[in-house]
Each structure stands twice: as structure tokens, then as C-alpha cells.
Design a protein around this motif. Structure first.
Motif, PDB file in Angstrom:
ATOM      1  N   ASP A 103      28.131  44.560  34.799  1.00  0.00           N
ATOM      2  CA  ASP A 103      28.852  45.069  33.627  1.00  0.00           C
ATOM      3  C   ASP A 103      27.896  45.561  32.545  1.00  0.00           C
ATOM      4  OD1 ASP A 103      31.377  44.695  34.664  1.00  0.00           O
ATOM      5  OD2 ASP A 103      31.800  42.876  33.524  1.00  0.00           O
ATOM      6  N   MET A 143      31.593  41.437  28.933  1.00  0.00           N
ATOM      7  CA  MET A 143      30.588  41.442  30.003  1.00  0.00           C
ATOM      8  C   MET A 143      30.784  40.213  30.883  1.00  0.00           C
ATOM      9  SD  MET A 143      28.871  44.047  28.849  1.00  0.00           S
ATOM     10  CE  MET A 143      28.564  44.784  27.261  1.00  0.00           C
ATOM     11  N   LYS A 144      30.958  40.460  32.181  1.00  0.00           N
ATOM     12  CA  LYS A 144      31.162  39.356  33.117  1.00  0.00           C
ATOM     13  C   LYS A 144      29.987  39.165  34.059  1.00  0.00           C
ATOM     14  CE  LYS A 144      36.140  39.269  32.955  1.00  0.00           C
ATOM     15  NZ  LYS A 144      37.363  39.116  33.707  1.00  0.00           N
ATOM     16  N   TYR A 203      37.756  48.307  33.905  1.00  0.00           N
ATOM     17  CA  TYR A 203      37.264  48.111  35.257  1.00  0.00           C
ATOM     18  C   TYR A 203      35.884  47.483  35.177  1.00  0.00           C
ATOM     19  CZ  TYR A 203      41.086  50.926  36.999  1.00  0.00           C
ATOM     20  OH  TYR A 203      42.329  51.394  37.314  1.00  0.00           O
ATOM     21  N   HIS A 204      35.770  46.262  35.650  1.00  0.00           N
ATOM     22  CA  HIS A 204      34.486  45.575  35.675  1.00  0.00           C
ATOM     23  C   HIS A 204      33.729  45.976  36.932  1.00  0.00           C
ATOM     24  CE1 HIS A 204      35.139  43.011  32.197  1.00  0.00           C
ATOM     25  NE2 HIS A 204      36.411  42.963  32.570  1.00  0.00           N
ATOM     26  N   SER A 205      32.434  45.775  36.884  1.00  0.00           N
ATOM     27  CA  SER A 205      31.588  46.160  37.999  1.00  0.00           C
ATOM     28  C   SER A 205      31.806  45.257  39.210  1.00  0.00           C
ATOM     29  CB  SER A 205      30.117  46.103  37.594  1.00  0.00           C
ATOM     30  OG  SER A 205      29.304  46.403  38.703  1.00  0.00           O
ATOM     31  N   ASN A 232      28.896  42.580  39.833  1.00  0.00           N
ATOM     32  CA  ASN A 232      28.666  41.353  39.072  1.00  0.00           C
ATOM     33  C   ASN A 232      28.349  40.177  39.983  1.00  0.00           C
ATOM     34  OD1 ASN A 232      28.917  42.294  36.438  1.00  0.00           O
ATOM     35  ND2 ASN A 232      31.129  42.101  36.468  1.00  0.00           N
ATOM     36  N   ASN A 254      37.307  53.416  31.551  1.00  0.00           N
ATOM     37  CA  ASN A 254      36.534  52.521  30.688  1.00  0.00           C
ATOM     38  C   ASN A 254      36.176  53.133  29.343  1.00  0.00           C
ATOM     39  OD1 ASN A 254      36.642  50.413  32.456  1.00  0.00           O
ATOM     40  ND2 ASN A 254      34.584  50.681  33.257  1.00  0.00           N
ATOM     41  N   PHE A 301      34.651  45.508  25.523  1.00  0.00           N
ATOM     42  CA  PHE A 301      34.370  45.335  26.947  1.00  0.00           C
ATOM     43  C   PHE A 301      33.679  43.990  27.118  1.00  0.00           C
ATOM     44  CE2 PHE A 301      32.247  45.816  30.956  1.00  0.00           C
ATOM     45  CZ  PHE A 301      33.021  46.696  31.696  1.00  0.00           C
TER      46      PHE A 301
END
Length: 161
Positions: free
Chosen positions: A52, A47-48, A3-5, A8, A39, A45
Motif C-alpha cells: 500500500d 496503509m495495510k 483498492y489495497h495492494s 501487502n 483510488n 487511504f
């Protein structure tokens, strides 16, 4: 599944060492807690964005919190908060320090002012995690939740603070 933030794509109040320092209108600490159980199981992971990078550090801090609670076994949420608040206020390594666990992942600060902004921002977020996590780790019957503490044994991305 990672699950990405959601943050972002949101402009943070500040960026220090590649991490977003978000104001109170963007509750990244709550997002980190909500996404923690999914996560923490991942080894990599991607980073986007600045959300993130912030969430990665907060996920590692939540792991440290659960390890501390598992060792200390506080009797109730108030005692858990006290344990976590002490942990949140302790001195901790920052980007650029030799012992910083995310060295090579997060950028080193360009100067002492950037380092101070990072430390101050994350000290605030660590305190927020302590406040929010303490009541969550107890079941309805007042016992420490095995469904939270079982995650103390996991090392997110193979790392720990």
C-alpha cells in the motif's frame, strides 16, 4: 471504494522507508495503474502493508504523469512515452527530505544507504509507469483519452508530487 495492494501479504525484495521495493515477479506498477481510477478519488487511504505504501506513491506519480501529458498534449504514444520518461528520470524528493509530500506518512530513512535503495527502487518503478501508461492514455482513434486525462485534476489524498 479503496483498492489495497495484493502485495501487502507478499514479502518484497526490499523494504525502504516503509515501502515495498518489489522485484519484476511482482508487478506493483501494473496494479497501481489498474487501481488508479478508483483510488485517486479517495481522500484517506489506510496503509495495510508495504504494498500500500508503494502504491500510494505510485498513484501520486501517475497523477503527475497525467498532469504533464495534459499540459504537453503529445501527438502519439511514442511522444507520450518520451514526455513521461523525462519526467520519470528527473530528480525527485525522497522520504526524509523537507519537501517530500508524504512526510509523516512514510518513514524517514535511517541512513543514506536506505535512502539510496528507496530512490533507486522508485526510479525503476517510475520508468515502468512511463512505459506502461503512455499507450493507455490514447483512444483507439489515436487521440489523448479524456477518460484518462480527466483524472489529472484530482489530488490523491489531497496531495501532489
Amino acid at each position: 471504494m479503496v483498492y489495497h495492494s495484493a502485495f501487502n501479504s507478499v514479502a518484497p525484495a526490499d523494504i525502504a522507508c516503509g515501502c515495498g521495493i518489489f522485484g519484476p515477479e511482482h508487478d506493483i506498477t501494473q496494479e497501481a495503474i489498474e487501481n488508479f481510477k478508483a483510488n485517486v478519488l479517495v481522500k484517506q487511504f489506510e496503509m495495510k502493508g508495504p504494498g500500500d505504501t508503494t502504491m500510494v506513491y505510485l498513484t501520486l506519480f501517475i497523477c503527475k504523469c497525467l498532469t504533464e501529458l495534459n499540459m504537453k498534449k503529445p501527438a502519439d504514444a511514442k511522444a507520450a512515452y518520451n514526455v513521461l520518461n523525462v519526467l520519470a528520470q528527473q530528480n525527485f524528493s525522497a522520504p526524509g527530505d523537507a519537501e517530500f509530500v508524504l512526510r509523516g506518512i512514510l518513514a524517514a530513512p535511517q541512513d543514506s544507504a536506505e535512502r539510496d535503495r528507496w530512490v533507486n527502487g522508485f526510479k525503476m518503478m517510475r520508468a515502468e509507469i512511463a512505459t506502461k501508461l503512455a499507450p493507455l492514455v490514447f483512444d483507439a482513434d489515436g487521440k489523448l483519452s479524456k477518460w484518462w486525462l480527466m483524472f489529472a485534476k484530482y489530488k490523491f489524498m489531497g496531495k501532489s508530487l
